[in-house]
Motif scaffolding. Structure first.
Motif, PDB file in Angstrom:
ATOM      1  N   PHE A   1       0.856  -1.190   0.000  1.00 47.29           N
ATOM      2  CA  PHE A   1       0.000   0.000   0.000  1.00 47.29           C
ATOM      3  C   PHE A   1       0.894   1.244   0.000  1.00 47.29           C
ATOM      4  O   PHE A   1       2.099   1.170   0.272  1.00 47.29           O
ATOM      5  N   GLY A   2       0.299   2.404  -0.298  1.00 42.39           N
ATOM      6  CA  GLY A   2       1.015   3.661  -0.270  1.00 42.39           C
ATOM      7  C   GLY A   2       1.674   3.991  -1.598  1.00 42.39           C
ATOM      8  O   GLY A   2       1.400   3.372  -2.642  1.00 42.39           O
ATOM      9  N   TYR A   3       2.576   4.977  -1.569  1.00 45.14           N
ATOM     10  CA  TYR A   3       3.244   5.452  -2.783  1.00 45.14           C
ATOM     11  C   TYR A   3       4.577   4.735  -2.972  1.00 45.14           C
ATOM     12  O   TYR A   3       5.402   4.651  -2.063  1.00 45.14           O
ATOM     13  N   ALA A   4       4.793   4.225  -4.184  1.00 45.41           N
ATOM     14  CA  ALA A   4       6.047   3.559  -4.572  1.00 45.41           C
ATOM     15  C   ALA A   4       6.487   2.536  -3.538  1.00 45.41           C
ATOM     16  O   ALA A   4       7.635   2.564  -3.068  1.00 45.41           O
ATOM     17  N   PRO A   5       5.607   1.591  -3.175  1.00 47.43           N
ATOM     18  CA  PRO A   5       5.989   0.615  -2.142  1.00 47.43           C
ATOM     19  C   PRO A   5       6.959  -0.432  -2.681  1.00 47.43           C
ATOM     20  O   PRO A   5       6.906  -0.819  -3.841  1.00 47.43           O
ATOM     21  N   HIS A   6       7.846  -0.891  -1.814  1.00 45.87           N
ATOM     22  CA  HIS A   6       8.761  -1.972  -2.152  1.00 45.87           C
ATOM     23  C   HIS A   6       8.015  -3.309  -2.112  1.00 45.87           C
ATOM     24  O   HIS A   6       6.985  -3.454  -1.456  1.00 45.87           O
ATOM     25  N   THR A   7       8.576  -4.301  -2.797  1.00 53.41           N
ATOM     26  CA  THR A   7       8.038  -5.653  -2.722  1.00 53.41           C
ATOM     27  C   THR A   7       8.235  -6.183  -1.303  1.00 53.41           C
ATOM     28  O   THR A   7       9.339  -6.089  -0.750  1.00 53.41           O
ATOM     29  N   PRO A   8       7.191  -6.708  -0.674  1.00 52.26           N
ATOM     30  CA  PRO A   8       7.324  -7.171   0.714  1.00 52.26           C
ATOM     31  C   PRO A   8       8.371  -8.275   0.853  1.00 52.26           C
ATOM     32  O   PRO A   8       8.463  -9.174   0.014  1.00 52.26           O
ATOM     33  N   SER A   9       9.142  -8.193   1.910  1.00 57.06           N
ATOM     34  CA  SER A   9      10.048  -9.278   2.293  1.00 57.06           C
ATOM     35  C   SER A   9       9.485  -9.898   3.562  1.00 57.06           C
ATOM     36  O   SER A   9       9.439  -9.256   4.613  1.00 57.06           O
TER      37      SER A   9
ATOM     38  N   GLY B   1       8.169   2.312   1.588  1.00 56.76           N
ATOM     39  CA  GLY B   1       7.847   3.055   0.365  1.00 56.76           C
ATOM     40  C   GLY B   1       8.139   4.518   0.596  1.00 56.76           C
ATOM     41  O   GLY B   1       8.939   4.890   1.448  1.00 56.76           O
ATOM     42  N   ALA B   2       7.393   5.372  -0.150  1.00 55.75           N
ATOM     43  CA  ALA B   2       7.685   6.803  -0.051  1.00 55.75           C
ATOM     44  C   ALA B   2       6.407   7.660  -0.010  1.00 55.75           C
ATOM     45  O   ALA B   2       6.280   8.556  -0.842  1.00 55.75           O
ATOM     46  N   CYS B   3       5.506   7.490   0.873  1.00 53.43           N
ATOM     47  CA  CYS B   3       5.543   6.593   2.031  1.00 53.43           C
ATOM     48  C   CYS B   3       4.644   5.388   1.745  1.00 53.43           C
ATOM     49  O   CYS B   3       3.645   5.520   1.034  1.00 53.43           O
ATOM     50  N   GLY B   4       4.967   4.214   2.294  1.00 50.70           N
ATOM     51  CA  GLY B   4       4.180   3.035   2.026  1.00 50.70           C
ATOM     52  C   GLY B   4       4.650   1.859   2.844  1.00 50.70           C
ATOM     53  O   GLY B   4       5.473   1.993   3.748  1.00 50.70           O
ATOM     54  N   GLY B   5       4.122   0.686   2.500  1.00 53.88           N
ATOM     55  CA  GLY B   5       4.483  -0.511   3.244  1.00 53.88           C
ATOM     56  C   GLY B   5       3.647  -1.692   2.819  1.00 53.88           C
ATOM     57  O   GLY B   5       3.170  -1.758   1.687  1.00 53.88           O
ATOM     58  N   CYS B   6       3.435  -2.650   3.736  1.00 51.99           N
ATOM     59  CA  CYS B   6       2.616  -3.821   3.433  1.00 51.99           C
ATOM     60  C   CYS B   6       1.858  -4.232   4.679  1.00 51.99           C
ATOM     61  O   CYS B   6       2.314  -4.024   5.801  1.00 51.99           O
ATOM     62  N   ARG B   7       0.681  -4.828   4.456  1.00 58.03           N
ATOM     63  CA  ARG B   7      -0.189  -5.245   5.561  1.00 58.03           C
ATOM     64  C   ARG B   7      -0.784  -6.614   5.259  1.00 58.03           C
ATOM     65  O   ARG B   7      -0.969  -6.989   4.093  1.00 58.03           O
ATOM     66  N   PRO B   8      -1.122  -7.375   6.294  1.00 54.15           N
ATOM     67  CA  PRO B   8      -1.797  -8.662   6.100  1.00 54.15           C
ATOM     68  C   PRO B   8      -3.306  -8.444   5.998  1.00 54.15           C
ATOM     69  O   PRO B   8      -3.877  -7.709   6.798  1.00 54.15           O
ATOM     70  N   GLU B   9      -3.945  -9.086   5.024  1.00 48.69           N
ATOM     71  CA  GLU B   9      -5.385  -8.895   4.819  1.00 48.69           C
ATOM     72  C   GLU B   9      -6.056 -10.212   4.478  1.00 48.69           C
ATOM     73  O   GLU B   9      -5.957 -10.667   3.320  1.00 48.69           O
ATOM     74  N   PRO B  10      -6.790 -10.821   5.424  1.00 48.37           N
ATOM     75  CA  PRO B  10      -6.740 -10.564   6.871  1.00 48.37           C
ATOM     76  C   PRO B  10      -5.609 -11.365   7.498  1.00 48.37           C
ATOM     77  O   PRO B  10      -4.926 -12.134   6.811  1.00 48.37           O
ATOM     78  N   LEU B  11      -5.444 -11.233   8.813  1.00 49.46           N
ATOM     79  CA  LEU B  11      -4.429 -11.985   9.546  1.00 49.46           C
ATOM     80  C   LEU B  11      -5.152 -13.008  10.411  1.00 49.46           C
ATOM     81  O   LEU B  11      -5.833 -12.655  11.376  1.00 49.46           O
ATOM     82  N   THR B  12      -5.023 -14.289  10.038  1.00 47.14           N
ATOM     83  CA  THR B  12      -5.776 -15.352  10.694  1.00 47.14           C
ATOM     84  C   THR B  12      -4.854 -16.245  11.517  1.00 47.14           C
ATOM     85  O   THR B  12      -3.778 -16.630  11.055  1.00 47.14           O
TER      86      THR B  12
END
Length: 338
Positions: A278-286, A302-313
């Motif tokens: 998510f966000g602007y110019a996010p990196h590939t999640p590691s 990212g710039a600014c950005g990141g990654c999130r779990p959807e959903p987290l079970t």
């Protein structure tokens, strides 16, 4: 032909058998069709305690995938099987094999069963469940229950109705909430540096660290509410790694991290869990998963950005045993005919 429950209850209590066990008098009333078994236990403190087991039909041998969750022993007959199970209030069902005189049961109430037209295994289940499936049910069974750790039996398919240690919060309210107490630090860092185009000139920005000691869960599906901060310091969401360090494909970053660790909870994250950018110019999640999903290290940004779990079970970790005394066990007492 699938098993169909007979509609008539005539003659259900035509046979009475009196058993002695654990210094209690146990009365079993079983009809000729064995449609229903009713165990009535006399106690010195409460008159009669009554437990009903309804016949649910014939089942195949239970899958070997759940054999470790079962308890079995040889008995003299159906009555002894029912009475032995009744002495364990968290047990909600039993299978009786009249050929081998084998009595099978489990503390997990939602173990899958495959029904057949006829076999040697006959499944009996309690009427109303006597174990709590939520903190609201803990309070219903014992209105004086305070905040703390309790054994809950989630209906989520990933838990098979097995006993799970859950922290019940706000028990004095009309709507108690469920949390999982984390025994190992779970934290995320939003770094306080930035180099958006990766030119080697970092500048300071506002950063923060978020720590979680408990995470809120929906016990019906065992999904984590990642934005509940009741037992957290900081403002970051659980399992979310983010930063404002650099744009993707610029040759540096990311630096945003989050570490999930469910060791000691009796649960783990699905090793196939996905994280979404998510966000602007996010990196590939590691995302590096270890210890069969118990530990997960996430690196995103990212710039600014990141990654999130959807959903987290959450999944039940059947290999990790939690001591019985580490949580309170509450059951519904069918006392005095109630």
């Amino acid at each position: 032909m699938p098993y169909t429950e007979p509609q008539t209850t005539a003659g259900l209590r035509s046979a009475d058998t009196l058993l002695m066990a654990c210094l209690d008098v146990i009365c079993l009333y079983v009809g000729l069709l064995l449609v229903q078994s009713t165990v009535t236990r006399a106690t010195s403190t409460c008159g009669f305690r009554r437990t009903s087991y309804d016949k649910h039909g014939f089942v195949l041998d239970i899958s070997s995938d759940v054999v470790e969750l079962l308890e079995s022993h040889t008995v003299a007959g159906l009555f002894e099987c029912a009475s032995s199970v009744d002495r364990s209030p968290t047990f909600q069902w039993f299978i009786y094999n009249s050929v081998d005189n084998l009595c099978i049961s489990s503390t997990c109430w939602a173990i899958p069963m495959q029904f057949v037209a006829e076999s040697n295994n006959v499944l009996y289940r309690k009427g109303p469940p006597s174990i709590p499936q939520s903190c609201s049910e803990v309070k219903e069974m014992n209105p004086t229950s305070a905040d703390g750790e309790y054994w809950i039996y989630p209906s989520a398919s990933t838990f098979l109705g097995c006993p799970t240690k859950i922290y019940c919060h706000d028990m004095a309210s009309e709507s108690p909430r469920e949390y999982v107490s984390l025994t190992v630090n779970n934290s995320g860092e939003y770094p306080n540096v930035q180099d958006l185009t990766c030119r080697g000139f970092e500048k300071n920005i506002a950063g923060h660290v978020t720590n979680f000691s408990k995470i809120r869960v929906d016990v019906k599906v065992m999904e984590v509410n990642t934005t509940d901060h009741t037992f957290a310091t900081g403002t970051g969401a659980f399992g979310v790694a983010r930063d404002c360090y650099s744009q993707a494909n610029r040759g540096c970053g990311p630096k945003g991290t989050f570490q999930v660790n469910t060791k000691g909870t009796g649960m783990f994250i699905d090793p196939q869990q996905m994280w979404t950018q998510f966000g602007y110019a996010p990196h590939t999640p590691s995302v590096i998963t270890s210890e069969s999903g118990v530990k997960i290290d996430i690196l995103c940004g990212g710039a600014c950005g990141g990654c999130r779990p959807e959903p987290l079970t959450l999944f039940k970790n059947f290999q990790e045993v939690t001591a019985q005394e580490r949580a309170v066990s509450v059951t519904k007492g069918n006392c005095c005919g109630n």
